[in-house]
Motif scaffolding. Structure first.
Motif, mmCIF file in Angstrom:
data_model
loop_
_atom_site.group_PDB
_atom_site.id
_atom_site.type_symbol
_atom_site.label_atom_id
_atom_site.label_comp_id
_atom_site.label_asym_id
_atom_site.label_seq_id
_atom_site.Cartn_x
_atom_site.Cartn_y
_atom_site.Cartn_z
ATOM 1 N N ALA A 1 -47.342 46.221 -95.440
ATOM 2 C CA ALA A 1 -45.948 45.804 -95.359
ATOM 3 C C ALA A 1 -45.057 47.003 -95.067
ATOM 4 O O ALA A 1 -43.950 46.839 -94.555
ATOM 5 C CB ALA A 1 -45.511 45.139 -96.662
ATOM 6 N N TYR A 2 -45.531 48.220 -95.395
ATOM 7 C CA TYR A 2 -44.762 49.434 -95.131
ATOM 8 C C TYR A 2 -45.698 50.637 -95.111
ATOM 9 O O TYR A 2 -46.605 50.747 -95.936
ATOM 10 C CB TYR A 2 -43.687 49.640 -96.209
ATOM 11 N N ASP A 3 -45.455 51.534 -94.165
ATOM 12 C CA ASP A 3 -46.186 52.798 -94.067
ATOM 13 C C ASP A 3 -45.231 53.807 -93.451
ATOM 14 O O ASP A 3 -44.859 53.671 -92.289
ATOM 15 C CB ASP A 3 -47.433 52.630 -93.198
ATOM 16 N N ASP A 4 -44.821 54.800 -94.216
ATOM 17 C CA ASP A 4 -43.782 55.714 -93.719
ATOM 18 C C ASP A 4 -44.215 56.476 -92.482
ATOM 19 O O ASP A 4 -43.391 56.834 -91.638
ATOM 20 C CB ASP A 4 -43.329 56.678 -94.818
ATOM 21 N N SER A 5 -45.517 56.719 -92.319
ATOM 22 C CA SER A 5 -45.985 57.494 -91.170
ATOM 23 C C SER A 5 -45.886 56.708 -89.866
ATOM 24 O O SER A 5 -46.007 57.285 -88.785
ATOM 25 C CB SER A 5 -47.429 57.946 -91.388
ATOM 26 N N LEU A 6 -45.671 55.381 -89.968
ATOM 27 C CA LEU A 6 -45.644 54.548 -88.777
ATOM 28 C C LEU A 6 -44.256 54.037 -88.435
ATOM 29 O O LEU A 6 -44.101 53.229 -87.518
ATOM 30 C CB LEU A 6 -46.600 53.368 -88.947
ATOM 31 N N VAL A 7 -43.243 54.480 -89.167
ATOM 32 C CA VAL A 7 -41.886 54.058 -88.853
ATOM 33 C C VAL A 7 -41.485 54.618 -87.493
ATOM 34 O O VAL A 7 -41.588 55.817 -87.246
ATOM 35 C CB VAL A 7 -40.892 54.530 -89.930
#
Length: 386
Positions: A287-293
């Motif tokens: 639902a969220y991954d900071d490295s893929l923003v």
């Protein structure tokens, strides 16, 4: 329905998990949402408590570690951590763990219908490093020990019944728990760099004295299908629970856990991810991954405790970073909801809404001092989305 995400602007899964009655994405042709101001708008200047909030919201201090809770004679515990709210007649109760070792335990603050503090008391003592936990549908608080071969303790937020150690839920480095009344399961995270994700199936729903501990099995990918397999020896000795089942999926530091509408979310601090498990479909994804923003500049770092609101918004507390609670909306917007200034050596813990959804409680575990004796517990009131 395929789901797009702000994570990288591409289809990342096939589930259409519901949260608060809303879908987490639109069609495969929809433009991916990006981090932005969010549904509450930009944060204002810091208030007298050092908290930046959107317009219309206010904060107050409920308790400070080592000091008596205002309006009571009870001294608040050190290192406040995971928490939850419980209805209490026309008022409510907020419970909070103490993440210290030894001693640990948990305490409660009681509120009237107007939000006035009417009492505070201890509900668990003599345990170790009680980190997060979870609320049960029968109104008990599961307080989890974040130590090797730690236990889960079932406690009474009303302070009437003595706490009970629930051995059947396994001995491992427990973090958080989330109850699923549909499948009659309790989901459990494990705070190890090679930890697992578990579920406990009580023999009788509402009674945690016996049951079956199972571990989440899946491949190494970040999305796909999964199964559950029984852990042969929940006691975790001589072989730890996470090493008893071949193919158990590893997660890098399990933290907060939250269930709603056939979906369970949990966070992993080692890779700064929020995972989403669609229990009805038998699938999981990020639902969220900071490295893929897209474009960098991830708004949410140091993921930790997590809770949800009736609007379908997910509220994720940060461990360190710039000390924010961020909101993830059902349409994939991620934005800060609040920020605490001057406490960079602390972490935000225990977010939980009052039963009417109008007040959010949480703590800064180490406050301005950066030590466990400096904890501060807050309340934020304002126009939360219904």
């Amino acid at each position: 329905m395929e789901r797009r995400s702000f994570l990288r602007g591409a289809v990342i899964g096939t589930s259409a998990a519901a949260f608060g009655g809303s879908l987490w994405a639109g069609s495969a042709s929809a433009a991916p949402a990006q981090p932005g101001a969010g549904p509450y708008g930009a944060l204002g200047a810091a208030d007298a408590n050092g908290i930046q909030l959107p317009a219309g919201f206010t904060s107050r201090v409920i308790a400070r570690s080592g000091q008596t809770v205002p309006g009571t004679s009870y001294t608040w515990h050190n290192a406040p951590d995971g928490g939850a709210c419980f209805a209490d007649g026309t008022g409510w109760i907020y419970v909070s763990n103490s993440e210290i070792n030894p001693s640990g335990g948990a305490s409660a603050v009681k509120f009237s219908s107007t939000g006035a503090v009417t009492g505070a008391y201890r509900i668990l003592s003599g345990t170790r490093q009680n980190c997060a936990g979870g609320k049960t549908p029968w109104n008990t608080w599961l307080s989890c020990e974040e130590v090797s071969l730690g236990y889960v303790y079932e406690t009474d937020p009303y302070g009437v019944n003595a706490a009970v150690r629930r051995d059947a839920m396994g001995k491992f480095k427990h973090e958080a728990a989330a109850a699923d009344p549909v499948r009659r399961a309790i989901y459990l995270t494990e705070d190890e760099s090679d930890g697992c994700f578990y579920r406990f199936l009580p023999t009788t729903w509402g009674n945690l004295s016996s049951g079956t501990l199972q571990v989440f099995k899946a491949g190494t990918a970040t999305s796909g299908t999964f199964t559950w397999q029984t852990v042969p020896d929940p006691d975790g000795a001589p072989t730890t629970t996470r090493n008893q089942v071949s193919g158990a999926k590893r997660f890098n530091g399990g933290e907060g856990c939250y269930y709603a509408n056939d979906t369970v979310w949990f966070t992993t601090k080692g890779d700064n991810r929020v995972w989403q498990v669609n229990l009805a479909a038998g699938t999981y994804e990020l639902a969220y991954d900071d490295s893929l923003v897209a474009g960098g500049g991830a708004p949410l770092t140091g993921v930790d405790n997590v809770t949800g609101s009736s609007s379908g918004d997910l509220f994720v507390a940060e461990d360190g970073g710039n000390m924010e609670i961020c909101v993830i909306t059902p349409d994939d917007v991620v934005a800060p909801f609040l920020r605490i200034n001057g406490q960079s050596s602390s972490e935000i813990t225990g977010p939980a809404f009052s039963p009417d959804g109008r007040r959010l409680y949480f703590s800064s575990q180490r406050g301005t001092s950066g030590s466990s004796s400096g904890g501060i517990t807050y309340e934020v009131t304002g126009p939360f989305r219904a």
